[in-house]
Enzyme design. Structure first.
Site, PDB file in Angstrom:
ATOM      1  N   ARG A  59      17.955 -11.335   8.797  1.00  0.00           N
ATOM      2  CA  ARG A  59      17.818 -11.567  10.248  1.00  0.00           C
ATOM      3  C   ARG A  59      17.865 -13.069  10.537  1.00  0.00           C
ATOM      4  O   ARG A  59      18.508 -13.523  11.472  1.00  0.00           O
ATOM      5  CB  ARG A  59      16.481 -10.986  10.744  1.00  0.00           C
ATOM      6  CG  ARG A  59      16.358  -9.503  10.582  1.00  0.00           C
ATOM      7  CD  ARG A  59      16.828  -8.741  11.765  1.00  0.00           C
ATOM      8  NE  ARG A  59      16.002  -8.925  12.955  1.00  0.00           N
ATOM      9  CZ  ARG A  59      16.459  -8.708  14.201  1.00  0.00           C
ATOM     10  NH1 ARG A  59      17.697  -8.365  14.391  1.00  0.00           N
ATOM     11  NH2 ARG A  59      15.677  -8.862  15.244  1.00  0.00           N
ATOM     12  N   ASN A  92      10.864 -11.994  21.388  1.00  0.00           N
ATOM     13  CA  ASN A  92      11.940 -12.223  20.424  1.00  0.00           C
ATOM     14  C   ASN A  92      11.569 -13.326  19.444  1.00  0.00           C
ATOM     15  O   ASN A  92      10.869 -14.275  19.797  1.00  0.00           O
ATOM     16  CB  ASN A  92      13.240 -12.592  21.147  1.00  0.00           C
ATOM     17  CG  ASN A  92      13.683 -11.500  22.114  1.00  0.00           C
ATOM     18  OD1 ASN A  92      13.292 -10.341  21.961  1.00  0.00           O
ATOM     19  ND2 ASN A  92      14.461 -11.874  23.124  1.00  0.00           N
ATOM     20  N   ASP A  94      14.061 -14.918  17.868  1.00  0.00           N
ATOM     21  CA  ASP A  94      15.194 -15.847  17.807  1.00  0.00           C
ATOM     22  C   ASP A  94      14.867 -17.084  18.637  1.00  0.00           C
ATOM     23  O   ASP A  94      13.918 -17.080  19.426  1.00  0.00           O
ATOM     24  CB  ASP A  94      16.490 -15.153  18.297  1.00  0.00           C
ATOM     25  CG  ASP A  94      16.442 -14.776  19.770  1.00  0.00           C
ATOM     26  OD1 ASP A  94      16.630 -13.591  20.100  1.00  0.00           O
ATOM     27  OD2 ASP A  94      16.189 -15.677  20.618  1.00  0.00           O
ATOM     28  N   HIS A 109       5.513 -12.908  19.391  1.00  0.00           N
ATOM     29  CA  HIS A 109       5.700 -12.164  18.137  1.00  0.00           C
ATOM     30  C   HIS A 109       6.149 -13.077  17.013  1.00  0.00           C
ATOM     31  O   HIS A 109       6.666 -12.606  16.001  1.00  0.00           O
ATOM     32  CB  HIS A 109       6.721 -11.027  18.340  1.00  0.00           C
ATOM     33  CG  HIS A 109       6.173  -9.900  19.157  1.00  0.00           C
ATOM     34  ND1 HIS A 109       6.957  -8.878  19.639  1.00  0.00           N
ATOM     35  CD2 HIS A 109       4.921  -9.636  19.598  1.00  0.00           C
ATOM     36  CE1 HIS A 109       6.203  -8.031  20.323  1.00  0.00           C
ATOM     37  NE2 HIS A 109       4.972  -8.475  20.327  1.00  0.00           N
ATOM     38  N   CYS A 117       2.586 -20.041   5.240  1.00  0.00           N
ATOM     39  CA  CYS A 117       2.072 -20.024   3.860  1.00  0.00           C
ATOM     40  C   CYS A 117       0.748 -19.256   3.781  1.00  0.00           C
ATOM     41  O   CYS A 117      -0.206 -19.577   4.487  1.00  0.00           O
ATOM     42  CB  CYS A 117       1.850 -21.465   3.382  1.00  0.00           C
ATOM     43  SG  CYS A 117       1.184 -21.527   1.691  1.00  0.00           S
ATOM     44  N   GLY A 175      14.921  -7.247  29.734  1.00  0.00           N
ATOM     45  CA  GLY A 175      15.445  -6.776  28.454  1.00  0.00           C
ATOM     46  C   GLY A 175      14.424  -6.275  27.471  1.00  0.00           C
ATOM     47  O   GLY A 175      14.515  -6.546  26.273  1.00  0.00           O
ATOM     48  N   THR A 176      13.456  -5.484  27.982  1.00  0.00           N
ATOM     49  CA  THR A 176      12.483  -4.909  27.051  1.00  0.00           C
ATOM     50  C   THR A 176      12.220  -3.463  27.428  1.00  0.00           C
ATOM     51  O   THR A 176      12.238  -3.084  28.588  1.00  0.00           O
ATOM     52  CB  THR A 176      11.169  -5.719  27.021  1.00  0.00           C
ATOM     53  OG1 THR A 176      10.279  -5.157  26.059  1.00  0.00           O
ATOM     54  CG2 THR A 176      10.494  -5.772  28.377  1.00  0.00           C
ATOM     55  N   LEU A 202      18.885  -3.198  31.194  1.00  0.00           N
ATOM     56  CA  LEU A 202      20.131  -2.402  31.188  1.00  0.00           C
ATOM     57  C   LEU A 202      19.874  -0.967  31.617  1.00  0.00           C
ATOM     58  O   LEU A 202      20.626  -0.372  32.377  1.00  0.00           O
ATOM     59  CB  LEU A 202      20.745  -2.438  29.782  1.00  0.00           C
ATOM     60  CG  LEU A 202      22.147  -1.843  29.648  1.00  0.00           C
ATOM     61  CD1 LEU A 202      23.141  -2.627  30.511  1.00  0.00           C
ATOM     62  CD2 LEU A 202      22.615  -1.833  28.193  1.00  0.00           C
TER      63      LEU A 202
END
Ligand code: APR
Length: 233
Positions: A59, A92, A94, A109, A117, A175-176, A202
Site C-alpha cells: 500500500r 485515509n 495516504d 487513522h 517503533c 467519500g466515506t 458517490l
C-alpha cells in the site's frame, strides 16, 4: 453559506478513489481482496507479521505512485483561502491532501508514510518497505510497524476532533461509507450540537439519513463545486 465560520470536513477512501487508490468496501475494494482480520488488527500482526508488513509495504509503495485529484485540490484551495477555522479530518492514510497543498489535515487513522517503533515509541517518516525489519531511525531496534490505526485500536487525536466539531458551523463528509466508528458517528455528534451537515458521496452511505443534505456523484465533480459555493458565500 455566509453564516459559516468554522468547518470540519471528514474524508474517506472515496476522496482518493479517482486517484487510483482502492477503497475498502466498494466492488473490488481492499476488503474483498484481504480479510480485515488477517491484515488490519494487532492480533494479525502478532500472528503473521510478514503478511501484515507485506500488505502495508504494497500500500505504501502504491500510494507514492498516485497523484492528488481535483477533490484534493479543491479542499487544499479552501484550506488556503478560508479565514475561519477549517479542519480536514481524514480516515485515509495516504498523503494526497497534503500533496495537493492542504495543511490543516488530521489523520485519525494514522499515515502510511510514518514508521512507529514498538521499542522506543518514536514515529519517523518512512517511505520504504518494512518486511526486512529495518532498524528504527531513533533507537536502532528492529521493531517498526506501520503507523496505521488497526481495528480495535484508538484513532488518533479524538479530543481535537470533538473540539473542532463543538466549534463548527458546518460538518461536511466526503467519500466515506459511514461503516466504521467513531468517524461514522461524527454526523450525529454534529447534529446534536446544532451543526449543519452535508454529505458528498458517490452512493448513499450508512449515515446518509442523518445529513441535512446529501449530494451523490464523484468527488472530483462535487467537491470543486461545493468549494466554489462556500468560497463565494
Ligand atoms: N467519489 C466520491 N465517493 C466515492 C467515490 C468517488 N469517486 N468512489 C467511492 N466513493 C464512496 C463510496 O460510495 C463509499 O461510500 O466512498 C466510500 C468508500 O467507503 P469505504 O471503502 O468503506 O472507505 P471508508 O469509508 O474510508 O472506510 C472507513 O474503514 O477499513 C477501514 O480504516 C479503514 O479508514 C477506513 C475506514
Amino acid at each position: 453559506m455566509t453564516d459559516i465560520e468554522n468547518i470540519v470536513i471528514l474524508t474517506g477512501a472515496g476522496v482518493s478513489a479517482e486517484s487510483g487508490i482502492d477503497t475498502f468496501r466498494d466492488a473490488g475494494g481492499l476488503w474483498e481482496q484481504y480479510r480485515v482480520e488477517d491484515v488490519a488488527t494487532p492480533e494479525a500482526f502478532e500472528r503473521d507479521p510478514d503478511l501484515v508488513l507485506r500488505f502495508y509495504d504494497m500500500r505504501r509503495e502504491a500510494i507514492q505512485t498516485k497523484q492528488p485529484n481535483a477533490a484534493h485540490e479543491a479542499l487544499a484551495k479552501l484550506d488556503n483561502e478560508w479565514n475561519g477555522e477549517l479542519q480536514i479530518v481524514t480516515q485515509n492514510v495516504d498523503d494526497l491532501h497534503e500533496r495537493a497543498g492542504a495543511s490543516r489535515v488530521l489523520h485519525m487513522h494514522g499515515t502510511h508514510l510514518n514508521a512507529w517503533c514498538m521499542a522506543c515509541d518514536m514515529r519517523s517518516p518512512w517511505t520504504g518497505p518494512m518486511i526486512d525489519r529495518p532498524p528504527c531511525p531513533a533507537c536502532g531496534a528492529k521493531a517498526l510497524r506501520p503507523d496505521v490505526v488497526w481495528f480495535g485500536e484508538m484513532p488518533y487525536r479524538m479530543d481535537e476532533i470533538y473540539g473542532a466539531l463543538r466549534r463548527a458551523d458546518l460538518f461536511v463528509s466526503i467519500g466515506t461509507s459511514g461503516a466504521v466508528y467513531p468517524a461514522a458517528g461524527f454526523v450525529r455528534d454534529a447534529k446534536e450540537l446544532g451543526v449543519r451537515t452535508l454529505e458528498l458521496n458517490l452512493d448513499r452511505s450508512q449515515g446518509s439519513h442523518w445529513f441535512d443534505e446529501t449530494r451523490l456523484g464523484p468527488a472530483t465533480a462535487l467537491v470543486p463545486q461545493w468549494v466554489d459555493e462556500v468560497l463565494t458565500g
